[in-house]
Scaffold this motif. Sequence first.
Motif, PDB file in Angstrom:
ATOM      1  N   PHE A  46       0.949  -0.970   0.020  1.00 36.92           N
ATOM      2  CA  PHE A  46      -0.093  -0.208  -0.036  1.00 36.92           C
ATOM      3  C   PHE A  46       1.182   1.418   0.025  1.00 36.92           C
ATOM      4  O   PHE A  46       1.282   1.346   0.883  1.00 36.92           O
ATOM      5  CB  PHE A  46      -1.178  -0.227   1.330  1.00 36.92           C
ATOM      6  CG  PHE A  46      -1.382   0.806   0.894  1.00 36.92           C
ATOM      7  CD1 PHE A  46      -3.432   1.238   0.325  1.00 36.92           C
ATOM      8  CD2 PHE A  46      -2.096   2.305   1.725  1.00 36.92           C
ATOM      9  CE1 PHE A  46      -3.600   2.172   0.063  1.00 36.92           C
ATOM     10  CE2 PHE A  46      -2.858   2.848   2.405  1.00 36.92           C
ATOM     11  CZ  PHE A  46      -4.262   2.998   1.060  1.00 36.92           C
ATOM     12  N   MET A  47       1.270   2.005  -1.304  1.00 37.64           N
ATOM     13  CA  MET A  47       1.644   3.240  -1.200  1.00 37.64           C
ATOM     14  C   MET A  47       2.839   3.306  -0.753  1.00 37.64           C
ATOM     15  O   MET A  47       3.374   3.937   0.043  1.00 37.64           O
ATOM     16  CB  MET A  47       0.619   4.626  -0.203  1.00 37.64           C
ATOM     17  CG  MET A  47      -0.190   5.075  -0.859  1.00 37.64           C
ATOM     18  SD  MET A  47      -0.803   6.097   0.456  1.00 37.64           S
ATOM     19  CE  MET A  47      -2.962   6.165  -0.208  1.00 37.64           C
ATOM     20  N   THR A 151     -10.002   5.225   0.904  1.00 36.36           N
ATOM     21  CA  THR A 151      -9.075   4.883  -0.586  1.00 36.36           C
ATOM     22  C   THR A 151      -9.620   4.376  -1.348  1.00 36.36           C
ATOM     23  O   THR A 151     -10.838   3.961  -2.074  1.00 36.36           O
ATOM     24  CB  THR A 151      -8.508   3.765   0.279  1.00 36.36           C
ATOM     25  OG1 THR A 151      -7.468   3.919   1.286  1.00 36.36           O
ATOM     26  CG2 THR A 151      -7.783   3.963  -1.031  1.00 36.36           C
ATOM     27  N   ARG A 155      -7.116   0.126  -5.591  1.00 34.68           N
ATOM     28  CA  ARG A 155      -5.644   0.047  -4.986  1.00 34.68           C
ATOM     29  C   ARG A 155      -5.827  -1.415  -4.735  1.00 34.68           C
ATOM     30  O   ARG A 155      -7.037  -2.011  -3.989  1.00 34.68           O
ATOM     31  CB  ARG A 155      -6.045   1.401  -4.281  1.00 34.68           C
ATOM     32  CG  ARG A 155      -6.078   3.026  -4.539  1.00 34.68           C
ATOM     33  CD  ARG A 155      -4.495   3.069  -5.250  1.00 34.68           C
ATOM     34  NE  ARG A 155      -5.235   3.942  -6.541  1.00 34.68           N
ATOM     35  CZ  ARG A 155      -4.784   5.254  -5.835  1.00 34.68           C
ATOM     36  NH1 ARG A 155      -4.763   5.093  -3.938  1.00 34.68           N
ATOM     37  NH2 ARG A 155      -5.482   6.023  -6.380  1.00 34.68           N
ATOM     38  N   ARG A 158      -7.565  -0.638   0.439  1.00 35.18           N
ATOM     39  CA  ARG A 158      -8.780   0.396   0.730  1.00 35.18           C
ATOM     40  C   ARG A 158      -8.346   0.239   1.988  1.00 35.18           C
ATOM     41  O   ARG A 158      -8.498  -0.497   2.987  1.00 35.18           O
ATOM     42  CB  ARG A 158     -10.059  -0.110  -0.032  1.00 35.18           C
ATOM     43  CG  ARG A 158      -9.242  -0.431  -1.214  1.00 35.18           C
ATOM     44  CD  ARG A 158     -10.730  -0.022  -2.693  1.00 35.18           C
ATOM     45  NE  ARG A 158     -12.056   1.565  -1.958  1.00 35.18           N
ATOM     46  CZ  ARG A 158     -12.816   1.577  -2.428  1.00 35.18           C
ATOM     47  NH1 ARG A 158     -13.246   0.341  -2.781  1.00 35.18           N
ATOM     48  NH2 ARG A 158     -13.394   2.458  -2.468  1.00 35.18           N
TER      49      ARG A 158
END
Length: 239
Positions: A46-47, A151, A155, A158
């Motif tokens: 994530f990110m 989110t 993705r 979330r």
Amino acid sequence: MTSGDSQHEKPKPPQPIRDAATLILYRRRGDRLEVLMGERHGASAFMPNRYVFPGGRLDLADYKIRPAAPLNPVSATRLARCRGTGPRKALALALAAIRETFEESGLRIAIPAAAQPDARPGPAPANWVAFCNGGLAPDPSHLLYVCRAITPPGRPRRFDARFFAAPAEAATGTLRPSPELDKLSWVTRQETESLPLPNITQFVIATLEDWLQPGSAGDPACRVPFHYMRHGQRRLDWE
């Protein structure tokens, strides 16, 4: 698999949206407002490689830990307007933000557990043992609820994240990187302009000074921005 088969593939189920909490620790150096940020590791699902505030998913243990003080009453009132967030969940979210900040940065917002008004606190849940070492318990009275964001779809993970802000003076400990967050540092709004930030983080940094003004920070009726996607369009509501 033939091309005909691929046309009939079932669409992937949507990613579940998990509750999460984020903590914006801030401090003032003269006329400069600084916030604590770190870089998510490149291997993160994530990110990856984005600069963010400490935070993470709400755990069951966050409902079980007993705080040493009640939730900030301004935050409690604001969260009561937050759809799907009752009093127990509101407190648990604030505690999750405190726990995640400790896990990811080494900074702890806590006071002695003996400050609890009644009875003995009992053993800490597993996720909280390190935090509570030394007879401490989390103190959510400093956390101001300021923003909510879900989110966007598509993705790998979330989250329905609630953002809290707290003064750095409320935290103790030695700043240190973690497996989740590296390159921790205190940065100004101007310094973040050269960093890779998620869109919601850019919004929070741009708006934080306004949220911290006494007229806003002390007002339970102040509406909280809520960012999400609907029908492929970004939406901003107020709760």
